[in-house]
Motif scaffolding. Structure first.
Motif, PDB file in Angstrom:
ATOM      1  N   GLY A 117       0.821  -1.209   0.000  1.00 36.06           N
ATOM      2  CA  GLY A 117       0.000   0.000   0.000  1.00 36.06           C
ATOM      3  C   GLY A 117       0.853   1.256   0.000  1.00 36.06           C
ATOM      4  O   GLY A 117       0.579   2.209  -0.746  1.00 36.06           O
ATOM      5  N   ALA A 121       1.183   4.116  -2.967  1.00 46.45           N
ATOM      6  CA  ALA A 121       0.916   5.522  -2.629  1.00 46.45           C
ATOM      7  C   ALA A 121       2.104   6.415  -2.988  1.00 46.45           C
ATOM      8  O   ALA A 121       1.920   7.496  -3.561  1.00 46.45           O
ATOM      9  N   VAL A 131      -4.440  13.499  -4.364  1.00 46.00           N
ATOM     10  CA  VAL A 131      -4.783  12.556  -3.305  1.00 46.00           C
ATOM     11  C   VAL A 131      -5.952  11.677  -3.747  1.00 46.00           C
ATOM     12  O   VAL A 131      -5.929  10.448  -3.556  1.00 46.00           O
ATOM     13  N   GLU A 132      -6.964  12.287  -4.362  1.00 41.59           N
ATOM     14  CA  GLU A 132      -8.136  11.531  -4.813  1.00 41.59           C
ATOM     15  C   GLU A 132      -7.772  10.540  -5.916  1.00 41.59           C
ATOM     16  O   GLU A 132      -8.212   9.390  -5.915  1.00 41.59           O
ATOM     17  N   ASN A 134      -4.803   9.294  -6.498  1.00 45.51           N
ATOM     18  CA  ASN A 134      -3.922   8.286  -5.924  1.00 45.51           C
ATOM     19  C   ASN A 134      -4.741   7.237  -5.175  1.00 45.51           C
ATOM     20  O   ASN A 134      -4.507   6.030  -5.321  1.00 45.51           O
ATOM     21  N   TRP A 135      -5.713   7.667  -4.390  1.00 49.97           N
ATOM     22  CA  TRP A 135      -6.562   6.732  -3.651  1.00 49.97           C
ATOM     23  C   TRP A 135      -7.340   5.832  -4.621  1.00 49.97           C
ATOM     24  O   TRP A 135      -7.431   4.620  -4.408  1.00 49.97           O
ATOM     25  N   ILE A 138      -4.908   3.288  -6.029  1.00 52.63           N
ATOM     26  CA  ILE A 138      -4.601   2.260  -5.031  1.00 52.63           C
ATOM     27  C   ILE A 138      -5.763   1.270  -4.936  1.00 52.63           C
ATOM     28  O   ILE A 138      -5.551   0.053  -4.929  1.00 52.63           O
ATOM     29  N   GLN A 139      -6.981   1.781  -4.874  1.00 54.17           N
ATOM     30  CA  GLN A 139      -8.155   0.899  -4.810  1.00 54.17           C
ATOM     31  C   GLN A 139      -8.245   0.004  -6.038  1.00 54.17           C
ATOM     32  O   GLN A 139      -8.633  -1.162  -5.949  1.00 54.17           O
ATOM     33  N   TYR A 142      -4.533  -2.403  -5.767  1.00 52.45           N
ATOM     34  CA  TYR A 142      -4.005  -3.025  -4.548  1.00 52.45           C
ATOM     35  C   TYR A 142      -4.296  -4.520  -4.459  1.00 52.45           C
ATOM     36  O   TYR A 142      -3.379  -5.319  -4.250  1.00 52.45           O
TER      37      TYR A 142
END
Length: 191
Positions: A117, A121, A131-132, A134-135, A138-139, A142
């Motif tokens: 994780g 990131a 940030v949005e 990147n999240w 990741i979702q 991952y």
């Protein structure tokens, strides 16, 4: 929950385990030499990803991406994984087969999910994602990356923890990881 209680019991049974997590001693020489190795191998993994997997060719090669992956290897992978192996060796001392399995379970059950994780990131941040974004990335990536990790690393780590001295574990992992680094580079840089 139960995981924290188990970790507390493990720490209580191992003299010096808490100190292993907060060891104030300087970074050992083996770790310092592993940082450039980790950086070089992460960079090599990216070159392989770009040239063999993505087939970009020399003109399409993204040198900045290779430099970012090299920096991640040098500044993040080398120090973090090297330190983790020292902590793990203090938490679960010994080199028997049972100890190797215990180390692999801790490595793959606790460390690998967190490390992966963080890696995704960091790569997203270095690629300039918000940030949005990147999240969301990741979702998206991952679980696939974690499942792929579980196909590769458990047998490698059992052998590593059983046969290889602590000072050489990161180097062995990084040599085996050239294919893994290629996969991670491809996965993390697929925008």
């Amino acid at each position: 929950g139960g995981g924290m209680a188990a970790l507390r019991r493990l720490l209580a049974r191992r003299p010096g385990a808490v100190e292993a997590l907060t060891d104030p001693h300087p970074v050992p020489a083996a770790l310092l030499t592993s940082m450039p190795v980790a950086g070089a191998l992460m960079g090599a993994g990216d070159v392989i990803a770009q040239q063999l997997v993505e087939q970009r060719g020399l003109r399409g090669h993204q040198s900045q991406r290779t430099l970012k992956m090299t920096a991640i290897g040098f500044c993040f992978v080398g120090p973090v994984v090297g330190r983790w192996y020292r902590i793990l060796d203090r938490l679960v001392p010994g080199t028997t087969k049972v100890v190797a399995v215990k180390k692999m379970v801790l490595d793959q059950g606790a460390f690998a999910p967190c490390f992966l994780g963080c890696f995704l990131a960091i790569t997203g941040a270095l690629n300039g994602l918000s940030v949005e974004q990147n999240w969301a990335k990741i979702q998206q990536d991952y679980m696939d990356a974690l499942l792929t990790n579980y196909c590769i690393w458990p047998p490698v780590q059992i052998a590593n923890f059983y046969f290889i001295p602590l000072a050489h574990r990161l180097a062995v992992v990084q040599c085996v990881a050239i294919v893994w680094n290629c996969y991670l580079s491809w996965k993390a840089n697929r925008l």
